[in-house]
Design a protein around this motif. Structure first.
Motif, PDB file in Angstrom:
ATOM      1  N   PHE A  99       0.807  -1.224   0.000  1.00 19.09           N
ATOM      2  CA  PHE A  99       0.000   0.000   0.000  1.00 19.09           C
ATOM      3  C   PHE A  99       0.840   1.274   0.000  1.00 19.09           C
ATOM      4  CE2 PHE A  99      -2.941  -2.949   2.458  1.00 19.09           C
ATOM      5  CZ  PHE A  99      -3.658  -3.302   1.334  1.00 19.09           C
ATOM      6  N   PHE A 100       2.147   1.149   0.082  1.00 21.18           N
ATOM      7  CA  PHE A 100       3.041   2.315   0.083  1.00 21.18           C
ATOM      8  C   PHE A 100       4.285   1.952  -0.704  1.00 21.18           C
ATOM      9  CE2 PHE A 100       6.218   5.252   1.716  1.00 21.18           C
ATOM     10  CZ  PHE A 100       5.530   6.444   1.741  1.00 21.18           C
ATOM     11  N   PRO A 101       4.801   2.848  -1.517  1.00 27.02           N
ATOM     12  CA  PRO A 101       4.393   4.236  -1.737  1.00 27.02           C
ATOM     13  C   PRO A 101       3.109   4.344  -2.550  1.00 27.02           C
ATOM     14  CG  PRO A 101       6.167   3.658  -3.216  1.00 27.02           C
ATOM     15  CD  PRO A 101       5.996   2.489  -2.313  1.00 27.02           C
ATOM     16  N   TYR A 102       2.517   5.549  -2.526  1.00 22.78           N
ATOM     17  CA  TYR A 102       1.282   5.782  -3.267  1.00 22.78           C
ATOM     18  C   TYR A 102       1.596   6.000  -4.744  1.00 22.78           C
ATOM     19  CZ  TYR A 102      -1.292   6.203   1.100  1.00 22.78           C
ATOM     20  OH  TYR A 102      -1.872   5.935   2.308  1.00 22.78           O
ATOM     21  N   LYS A 103       0.855   5.332  -5.594  1.00 30.98           N
ATOM     22  CA  LYS A 103       1.075   5.452  -7.034  1.00 30.98           C
ATOM     23  C   LYS A 103       0.756   6.870  -7.506  1.00 30.98           C
ATOM     24  CE  LYS A 103      -0.056   0.608  -8.030  1.00 30.98           C
ATOM     25  NZ  LYS A 103      -0.952  -0.310  -8.780  1.00 30.98           N
ATOM     26  N   GLY A 104       1.598   7.367  -8.369  1.00 29.32           N
ATOM     27  CA  GLY A 104       1.364   8.687  -8.956  1.00 29.32           C
ATOM     28  C   GLY A 104       1.606   9.834  -8.020  1.00 29.32           C
ATOM     29  N   GLU A 105       2.203   9.562  -6.853  1.00 27.72           N
ATOM     30  CA  GLU A 105       2.428  10.635  -5.883  1.00 27.72           C
ATOM     31  C   GLU A 105       3.902  10.814  -5.587  1.00 27.72           C
ATOM     32  OE1 GLU A 105       0.370  12.785  -4.573  1.00 27.72           O
ATOM     33  OE2 GLU A 105      -1.303  11.985  -5.709  1.00 27.72           O
ATOM     34  N   GLN A 106       4.762  10.618  -6.607  1.00 28.83           N
ATOM     35  CA  GLN A 106       6.186  10.817  -6.405  1.00 28.83           C
ATOM     36  C   GLN A 106       6.455  12.286  -6.110  1.00 28.83           C
ATOM     37  OE1 GLN A 106       8.586   9.215  -9.499  1.00 28.83           O
ATOM     38  NE2 GLN A 106      10.521   9.645  -8.477  1.00 28.83           N
ATOM     39  N   VAL A 107       7.224  12.516  -5.048  1.00 27.86           N
ATOM     40  CA  VAL A 107       7.475  13.886  -4.601  1.00 27.86           C
ATOM     41  C   VAL A 107       8.964  14.176  -4.656  1.00 27.86           C
ATOM     42  CG1 VAL A 107       5.454  13.892  -3.094  1.00 27.86           C
ATOM     43  CG2 VAL A 107       7.657  13.175  -2.173  1.00 27.86           C
ATOM     44  N   ASP A 108       9.272  15.456  -4.663  1.00 25.48           N
ATOM     45  CA  ASP A 108      10.659  15.901  -4.594  1.00 25.48           C
ATOM     46  C   ASP A 108      11.022  16.032  -3.123  1.00 25.48           C
ATOM     47  OD1 ASP A 108      13.112  17.060  -4.751  1.00 25.48           O
ATOM     48  OD2 ASP A 108      12.479  18.826  -5.890  1.00 25.48           O
ATOM     49  N   MET A 109      11.793  15.056  -2.629  1.00 19.15           N
ATOM     50  CA  MET A 109      12.088  15.041  -1.202  1.00 19.15           C
ATOM     51  C   MET A 109      12.932  16.241  -0.787  1.00 19.15           C
ATOM     52  SD  MET A 109      10.404  12.642   0.079  1.00 19.15           S
ATOM     53  CE  MET A 109      11.074  12.819   1.723  1.00 19.15           C
ATOM     54  N   ASP A 110      13.678  16.835  -1.725  1.00 18.46           N
ATOM     55  CA  ASP A 110      14.461  18.007  -1.361  1.00 18.46           C
ATOM     56  C   ASP A 110      13.566  19.215  -1.092  1.00 18.46           C
ATOM     57  OD1 ASP A 110      16.849  16.641  -1.628  1.00 18.46           O
ATOM     58  OD2 ASP A 110      17.048  17.136  -3.754  1.00 18.46           O
ATOM     59  N   ALA A 111      12.396  19.251  -1.733  1.00 19.36           N
ATOM     60  CA  ALA A 111      11.496  20.391  -1.572  1.00 19.36           C
ATOM     61  C   ALA A 111      10.362  20.101  -0.600  1.00 19.36           C
ATOM     62  CB  ALA A 111      10.911  20.797  -2.925  1.00 19.36           C
ATOM     63  N   SER A 112      10.065  18.833  -0.335  1.00 17.35           N
ATOM     64  CA  SER A 112       8.944  18.478   0.533  1.00 17.35           C
ATOM     65  C   SER A 112       9.344  18.558   2.005  1.00 17.35           C
ATOM     66  CB  SER A 112       8.457  17.064   0.217  1.00 17.35           C
ATOM     67  OG  SER A 112       7.881  17.004  -1.059  1.00 17.35           O
ATOM     68  N   PRO A 113       8.357  18.715   2.894  1.00 11.51           N
ATOM     69  CA  PRO A 113       8.666  18.724   4.324  1.00 11.51           C
ATOM     70  C   PRO A 113       9.272  17.404   4.772  1.00 11.51           C
ATOM     71  CG  PRO A 113       6.425  19.501   3.907  1.00 11.51           C
ATOM     72  CD  PRO A 113       6.924  18.926   2.623  1.00 11.51           C
ATOM     73  N   ARG A 114      10.161  17.473   5.738  1.00  8.89           N
ATOM     74  CA  ARG A 114      10.778  16.273   6.310  1.00  8.89           C
ATOM     75  C   ARG A 114      10.303  16.089   7.742  1.00  8.89           C
ATOM     76  NH1 ARG A 114      16.721  15.049   3.918  1.00  8.89           N
ATOM     77  NH2 ARG A 114      16.317  15.616   1.750  1.00  8.89           N
ATOM     78  N   VAL A 115      10.662  14.936   8.282  1.00  7.02           N
ATOM     79  CA  VAL A 115      10.186  14.591   9.626  1.00  7.02           C
ATOM     80  C   VAL A 115      10.609  15.640  10.645  1.00  7.02           C
ATOM     81  CG1 VAL A 115      10.458  12.922  11.491  1.00  7.02           C
ATOM     82  CG2 VAL A 115      10.078  12.123   9.149  1.00  7.02           C
ATOM     83  N   GLY A 116      11.866  16.086  10.559  1.00  8.46           N
ATOM     84  CA  GLY A 116      12.361  17.050  11.535  1.00  8.46           C
ATOM     85  C   GLY A 116      11.770  18.434  11.390  1.00  8.46           C
ATOM     86  N   ASP A 117      11.158  18.742  10.235  1.00  8.02           N
ATOM     87  CA  ASP A 117      10.561  20.062  10.042  1.00  8.02           C
ATOM     88  C   ASP A 117       9.301  20.243  10.885  1.00  8.02           C
ATOM     89  OD1 ASP A 117      12.504  20.739   8.152  1.00  8.02           O
ATOM     90  OD2 ASP A 117      11.354  19.848   6.523  1.00  8.02           O
ATOM     91  N   GLY A 118       8.590  19.173  11.130  1.00  3.24           N
ATOM     92  CA  GLY A 118       7.345  19.231  11.891  1.00  3.24           C
ATOM     93  C   GLY A 118       6.452  18.057  11.540  1.00  3.24           C
ATOM     94  N   LEU A 119       5.913  17.372  12.548  1.00  3.96           N
ATOM     95  CA  LEU A 119       5.079  16.195  12.301  1.00  3.96           C
ATOM     96  C   LEU A 119       3.853  16.232  13.190  1.00  3.96           C
ATOM     97  CD1 LEU A 119       6.006  12.559  11.658  1.00  3.96           C
ATOM     98  CD2 LEU A 119       4.598  13.028  13.667  1.00  3.96           C
ATOM     99  N   ILE A 120       2.711  15.878  12.591  1.00  3.26           N
ATOM    100  CA  ILE A 120       1.448  15.759  13.328  1.00  3.26           C
ATOM    101  C   ILE A 120       0.879  14.379  13.047  1.00  3.26           C
ATOM    102  CG2 ILE A 120      -0.919  16.615  13.548  1.00  3.26           C
ATOM    103  CD1 ILE A 120       0.096  19.370  12.771  1.00  3.26           C
ATOM    104  N   ARG A 121       0.448  13.694  14.109  1.00  2.00           N
ATOM    105  CA  ARG A 121      -0.205  12.386  13.966  1.00  2.00           C
ATOM    106  C   ARG A 121      -1.708  12.576  14.168  1.00  2.00           C
ATOM    107  NH1 ARG A 121       1.158   6.560  13.525  1.00  2.00           N
ATOM    108  NH2 ARG A 121      -0.905   5.626  13.740  1.00  2.00           N
ATOM    109  N   LEU A 122      -2.485  12.103  13.176  1.00  2.00           N
ATOM    110  CA  LEU A 122      -3.936  12.215  13.225  1.00  2.00           C
ATOM    111  C   LEU A 122      -4.568  10.854  13.447  1.00  2.00           C
ATOM    112  CD1 LEU A 122      -4.563  14.528  10.111  1.00  2.00           C
ATOM    113  CD2 LEU A 122      -4.137  15.212  12.472  1.00  2.00           C
ATOM    114  N   ASP A 123      -5.767  10.867  14.040  1.00  2.00           N
ATOM    115  CA  ASP A 123      -6.528   9.621  14.139  1.00  2.00           C
ATOM    116  C   ASP A 123      -7.376   9.446  12.885  1.00  2.00           C
ATOM    117  OD1 ASP A 123      -8.753  11.274  14.351  1.00  2.00           O
ATOM    118  OD2 ASP A 123      -9.072  10.902  16.484  1.00  2.00           O
ATOM    119  N   SER A 124      -8.201   8.424  12.869  1.00  2.00           N
ATOM    120  CA  SER A 124      -8.962   8.103  11.662  1.00  2.00           C
ATOM    121  C   SER A 124      -9.981   9.174  11.301  1.00  2.00           C
ATOM    122  CB  SER A 124      -9.681   6.758  11.831  1.00  2.00           C
ATOM    123  OG  SER A 124     -10.558   6.803  12.951  1.00  2.00           O
TER     124      SER A 124
END
Length: 486
Positions: free
Chosen positions: A154-179
């Motif tokens: 189920f991961f990675p998501y198809k068609g959702e390739q991102v530029d990791m250099d430009a995308s947020p990283r874990v250390g930038d800030g993370l929020i965990r959501l419930d369902s």
């Protein structure tokens, strides 16, 4: 990775594409796991080959050496065999010792369309192990969910390739959501980003989608994607902008068993980055507007000189003013071209063609002369384009004025760009040079201008001599600047 898989593996093209998509995303898993990742692909001769490796930004590495290209024989790493053969995450076994460092090893199968096509070895350095904080526990739980998604396909998501250099990283800030999209945990950096957006309370317990939509400006149509992404329903990115801040948001729904159990939302405060981008855009627009105004002013000067020439009784004075009009016009052409570009670089072929057309339009011998341009000047910086346009104007005008007084002929420009140098020839089959002509000292004002510009502005060489079959050949040879100074 392509070469290793194609030379030693037995995977389909779609499988290789899936591995590329995984590798483009797995920095996230490495950072959440505080662990090194090594991707092993089975070979056609019963071994595994390491095709990719990732180290964490959040913890100490357990692999000092690069393992890409290494081989492991089936049977030497039972955990790799079990993960590949049974299609499950394998965590059994005692820690391994590597250079006096205890390392916990896990094996995660990589599944695509129901088939296991590789195994990720997750290696955690236990030397710095301590009682985990709430943040670290959230990281590890999110890593476990992602690992299960990889194992289930189920991961990675198809068609959702991102530029990791430009995308947020874990250390930038993370929020965990419930369902349901409510915040279970927000890292300090994530909370700071929302405070910059205008939030005055805590995030835990808030519905992130609704809270984010309320913080976004209300003027104009509501961007529904902001609420959807912040709620963690779709694997997408967006930006939330207020008067005070700009925050980049990326949502990754968590579906370890196929059903959504929540999401992780990565945040990055890009306020300063966007401010600088806008400053650059404004600067570029200002520069283009300056070039446009300079072009207009030069055209006004040319029009005034042309008007003054018509009022002159002396043929010599009229000719001098007309030459000045052409010189000003050649500079105006460069500024007009620069006003239409995003940087201080121009395609000089267009300028050369326009200069050739401008000079021949007013020359008395032009109807009897065939003109042509061969080769390409390529892209030149403004510091080169401006003096070169004037040089071409003088050389073309000089040829049309002196080479074809009484007969027809041809006038050709040839540009040859090789590496860091540009060689230009202006050749005609006209009357030729006078006896005892020295191109370095003889000639009118136009040739003096050419010598000065080629030597001082272009840093090149200028030569003028007889052609092989008559006429005159002028050669310019100078280095090509790659960027403007300053």
């Amino acid at each position: 990775m392509n070469n290793l898989v194609r030379n030693y593996g037995d995977l389909q093209a779609a499988d290789l594409e899936w591995l590329h998509l995984l590798v483009s995303e797995w920095q996230l898993l490495a950072d959440l796991s505080f662990a090194d990742l090594v991707l092993w692909v089975p070979t056609s001769d019963g071994r595994y080959v390491a095709v990719a490796q990732m180290r964490p930004n959040t913890g100490a590495t357990s692999h000092q050496d690069d393992l890409v290209g290494d081989f492991v024989v089936r049977g030497d790493r039972p955990m790799l065999d079990a993960a590949y053969d049974e299609g499950r995450i394998v965590r059994e076994g005692d820690p391994e010792w590597r250079d006096d460092v205890p390392v916990r090893v896990e094996a995660i199968p990589v599944r695509r369309d129901g088939r296991v096509i590789g195994v990720i070895a997750r290696n955690t350095n236990l030397l710095t192990a301590r009682t985990p904080s709430r943040l670290e526990l959230t990281y590890l739980q999110s890593a476990a969910d992602l690992a299960q998604m990889i194992a289930s396909g189920f991961f990675p998501y198809k068609g959702e390739q991102v530029d990791m250099d430009a995308s947020p990283r874990v250390g930038d800030g993370l929020i965990r959501l419930d369902s349901e999209g409510f915040v279970q945990y927000a890292s300090p950096n994530a909370l700071s980003a929302y405070h910059r957006l205008g939030l005055t309370s805590d995030l835990v317990g808030c519905h992130l989608g609704r809270t984010t939509a309320e913080l976004a400006p209300s003027e104009g149509p509501v961007d529904e994607s902001i609420s959807a992404v912040a709620s963690g329903w779709a694997p997408r990115e967006t930006e939330v902008e207020t008067n005070a801040a700009v925050v980049q948001v990326r949502a990754i729904p968590l579906k370890p068993r196929g059903a959504r159990i929540g999401a992780i939302v990565l945040l990055r405060d890009v306020t300063e980055l966007r401010r600088r981008e806008r400053e650059l855009i404004t600067k570029d627009a200002t520069i283009r507007e300056i070039h446009h105004r300079v072009k207009n002013n030069l055209q006004t000067v040319a029009a005034l000189l042309r008007l003054q020439a018509r009022r002159m009784d002396s043929p010599q004075a009229r000719a001098a003013l007309e030459e000045a009009v052409r010189r000003v016009g050649s500079i105006a052409i460069v500024h007009e071209t620069l006003s239409q570009t995003l940087d201080e670089r121009v395609d000089f072929d267009e300028i050369a063609d326009r200069v050739l057309s401008m000079v021949t339009e007013v020359a008395a011998s032009a109807p009897r002369v065939r003109t042509a341009r061969h080769g390409s000047f390529g892209v030149l910086v403004a510091e080169t384009a401006t003096p070169l346009a004037m040089v071409l104007t003088e050389l073309l005008q000089n040829a049309l004025e002196h080479a074809f007084d009484t007969h027809s002929g041809s006038l050709e420009i040839t540009a040859t760009r090789s590496g860091e140098r540009l060689v230009i020839t202006v050749a005609d089959d006209g009357a030729g040079l006078p006896p005892d002509f020295d191109p370095q000292v003889s000639g009118n004002l136009g040739l003096q201008i050419v010598r000065t510009l080629v030597g001082s502005e272009l840093g090149g060489r200028f030569d003028m001599g007889a052609g092989e079959s008559g006429g005159t050949v002028v050669t310019l040879d100078f280095p090509v600047r790659r960027k403007t100074r300053g």
